[in-house]
Design an enzyme around this catalytic site. Structure first.
Site, mmCIF file in Angstrom:
data_model
loop_
_atom_site.group_PDB
_atom_site.id
_atom_site.type_symbol
_atom_site.label_atom_id
_atom_site.label_comp_id
_atom_site.label_asym_id
_atom_site.label_seq_id
_atom_site.Cartn_x
_atom_site.Cartn_y
_atom_site.Cartn_z
ATOM 1 N N ARG A 99 0.616 -1.258 -0.041
ATOM 2 C CA ARG A 99 0.047 0.173 -0.060
ATOM 3 C C ARG A 99 0.970 1.335 -0.059
ATOM 4 O O ARG A 99 0.449 2.255 -0.740
ATOM 5 C CB ARG A 99 -1.012 -0.048 1.402
ATOM 6 C CG ARG A 99 -1.995 -0.723 1.128
ATOM 7 C CD ARG A 99 -2.468 -1.506 2.230
ATOM 8 N NE ARG A 99 -1.739 -2.446 2.511
ATOM 9 C CZ ARG A 99 -1.747 -3.647 2.190
ATOM 10 N NH1 ARG A 99 -2.658 -4.029 1.490
ATOM 11 N NH2 ARG A 99 -0.838 -4.606 2.473
ATOM 12 N N THR A 100 1.698 1.428 1.153
ATOM 13 C CA THR A 100 2.581 2.553 1.143
ATOM 14 C C THR A 100 3.271 2.963 -0.006
ATOM 15 O O THR A 100 3.315 3.969 -0.602
ATOM 16 C CB THR A 100 3.284 2.780 2.258
ATOM 17 O OG1 THR A 100 2.545 2.275 3.359
ATOM 18 C CG2 THR A 100 3.727 4.176 2.875
ATOM 19 N N LYS A 160 26.758 -2.699 0.619
ATOM 20 C CA LYS A 160 28.184 -2.546 0.734
ATOM 21 C C LYS A 160 28.756 -2.051 2.128
ATOM 22 O O LYS A 160 29.886 -1.760 2.318
ATOM 23 C CB LYS A 160 28.788 -1.687 -0.489
ATOM 24 C CG LYS A 160 28.528 -2.514 -1.993
ATOM 25 C CD LYS A 160 29.070 -1.469 -2.936
ATOM 26 C CE LYS A 160 28.453 -1.727 -4.071
ATOM 27 N NZ LYS A 160 28.462 -0.600 -5.184
ATOM 28 N N ARG A 216 11.208 3.676 4.187
ATOM 29 C CA ARG A 216 10.361 2.723 5.151
ATOM 30 C C ARG A 216 11.601 1.875 5.641
ATOM 31 O O ARG A 216 12.516 1.612 4.670
ATOM 32 C CB ARG A 216 9.538 1.935 4.526
ATOM 33 C CG ARG A 216 9.100 0.676 5.359
ATOM 34 C CD ARG A 216 7.882 -0.047 4.987
ATOM 35 N NE ARG A 216 6.759 0.572 5.246
ATOM 36 C CZ ARG A 216 5.726 -0.033 4.903
ATOM 37 N NH1 ARG A 216 5.427 -1.200 4.619
ATOM 38 N NH2 ARG A 216 4.421 0.563 5.130
ATOM 39 N N HIS A 245 3.767 5.363 11.637
ATOM 40 C CA HIS A 245 3.701 5.167 10.348
ATOM 41 C C HIS A 245 2.481 6.452 10.074
ATOM 42 O O HIS A 245 1.440 6.430 9.807
ATOM 43 C CB HIS A 245 2.904 3.999 10.198
ATOM 44 C CG HIS A 245 2.835 3.600 8.753
ATOM 45 N ND1 HIS A 245 3.080 4.318 7.660
ATOM 46 C CD2 HIS A 245 2.298 2.210 8.076
ATOM 47 C CE1 HIS A 245 2.832 4.118 6.511
ATOM 48 N NE2 HIS A 245 2.199 2.635 6.600
#
Ligand code: CP
Length: 352
Positions: free
Chosen positions: A53-54, A82, A103, A131
């Site tokens: 969704r996000t 890395k 996120r 959130h």
């Protein structure tokens, strides 16, 4: 009021929310007026953790505004694999973009990223912490369905310990009048103490309960959440708690006729799919509204002037002991000086 970064919703005002929601409604009504609103702008998506969704809603939002996206959904394909620091990755990506969406499984990672970005940063979920844009989608849905956000008894149900969406909801709801919460969870998944302390300091009304069935008739909104398997340290503990609360049509017979049923999704068994056809089910409206409110947010942020952040001040004398805190792995991150504050981690909000 102009907010540059959306890291949490602690500092929002009613004026800011009303302006954002008015913009969202305007976009829903006249989408054609916005097709070039962010033409030439680039949104960068840094997803260190899976999302449907996000991630997709931000991509759809910027495309509907005429802008484009760059980004990754798997850090193994980037130089983070890395050993590049979050600070360098963010600084670099901010050279290519006009707004960054991040996120991460690490709590406080959006706060840290914003300290190194030349463009606005949006928190798309930082571990079990916050959130905020999911909450903006939730607020838009409540406003759309009920006209006003006030005088509501809201049940937050499920994994209140790791569920970042419920942490953001209680934060945002502090600006609306007459809101009270029933915090429904098993003991093991109670709302964390640092969130409860914040609620007390804002004089928010709440009671904790383990009794899902008895609480349902009281509620104006039932906000279900998934048990967050990915944040458990023990799979046996997860299996024990999974399925503890399941919403069915049978249980809904006890609910108010206009109670909203909400869920940030994804779900994993906690709402029976047969509930989907109940007119009170609002979770797919949350998904759709999430895209429109993110369009409104991007309209606000993507035209912000490019601006190097101030140098990071503080010290490393006190370390945050939360193993999920970004400062545990990004060890160059500093805590605030003692004169400013030593009580709480500036990244994950835990007591130091
Ligand atoms: N609601 C939500 O954050 O869903 P995703 O994890 O799919 O983005």
């Amino acid at each position: 009021m102009q907010i540059r970064n959306i890291i949490s919703l602690a500092d929002i005002t009613m004026e800011w929310w009303e302006s954002l929601y008015a913009q969202c409604c305007e976009i829903i009504e006249h989408p054609a007026d916005y097709t070039d609103a962010c033409k030439g702008k680039v949104l960068a998506t840094m997803f260190f953790e899976p999302s449907t969704r996000t991630s997709f809603s931000f991509q759809a939002a910027v495309q509907r505004l005429g802008g484009g996206t760059i980004g990754f959904s798997d850090p193994l394909g980037t130089s983070a694999s890395k050993g590049e620091t979050l600070a360098d990755t963010t600084k670099v990506i901010s050279q290519y973009s006009d707004t960054i969406v991040i996120r991460s499984p690490l709590e406080g990672s959006a706060t840290a990223a914003a300290m190194y970005s030349d463009v606005p940063v949006i928190n798309a979920g930082d571990g079990g912490h916050f959130h905020p844009t999911q909450t903006l989608a939730d607020l838009a849905t409540i406003a759309q369905k009920r006209g006003k956000i006030e005088n509501l008894r809201i049940g937050l149900c499920g994994d209140l310990k790791y569920g970042r969406t419920v942490h953001s909801i209680v934060e945002a709801m502090s600006i609306f009048p007459g809101i009270s919460f029933h915090l429904i969870s098993p003991q093991e998944l109670r709302m964390p103490d640092y969130i409860l302390s914040q609620m007390r300091s804002r004089n928010q009304d709440f009671i904790e309960s383990e009794d899902f069935v008895q609480t349902i008739p009281e509620l104006d909104i039932l906000y279900m959440t998934r048990i967050q398997r990915e944040r458990f340290h023990s799979s046996a503990e997860y299996r024990r708690l999974r399925g503890i609360f399941i919403l069915t049509n049978e249980l809904l017979k006890q609910a108010k006729p206009d109670m909203l049923i909400m869920h940030p999704l994804p779900r994993y068994g906690e709402i029976d799919p047969q509930v989907d056809s109940d007119p009170r089910a609002a979770y797919f409206d949350q998904v759709r509204n999430g895209m429109f409110i993110r369009m409104a947010l991007l309209l606000n942020l993507m035209h912000s002037p490019r601006q190097a952040p101030p140098p990071l001040l503080g010290n490393n004398e006190i370390k945050c002991e939360n193993p999920a805190c970004v400062s545990q792995t990004e060890t160059y991150l500093l805590q605030l000086d003692s004169e400013t504050s030593t009580k709480f981690c500036r990244y994950c909000d835990r007591e130091l």
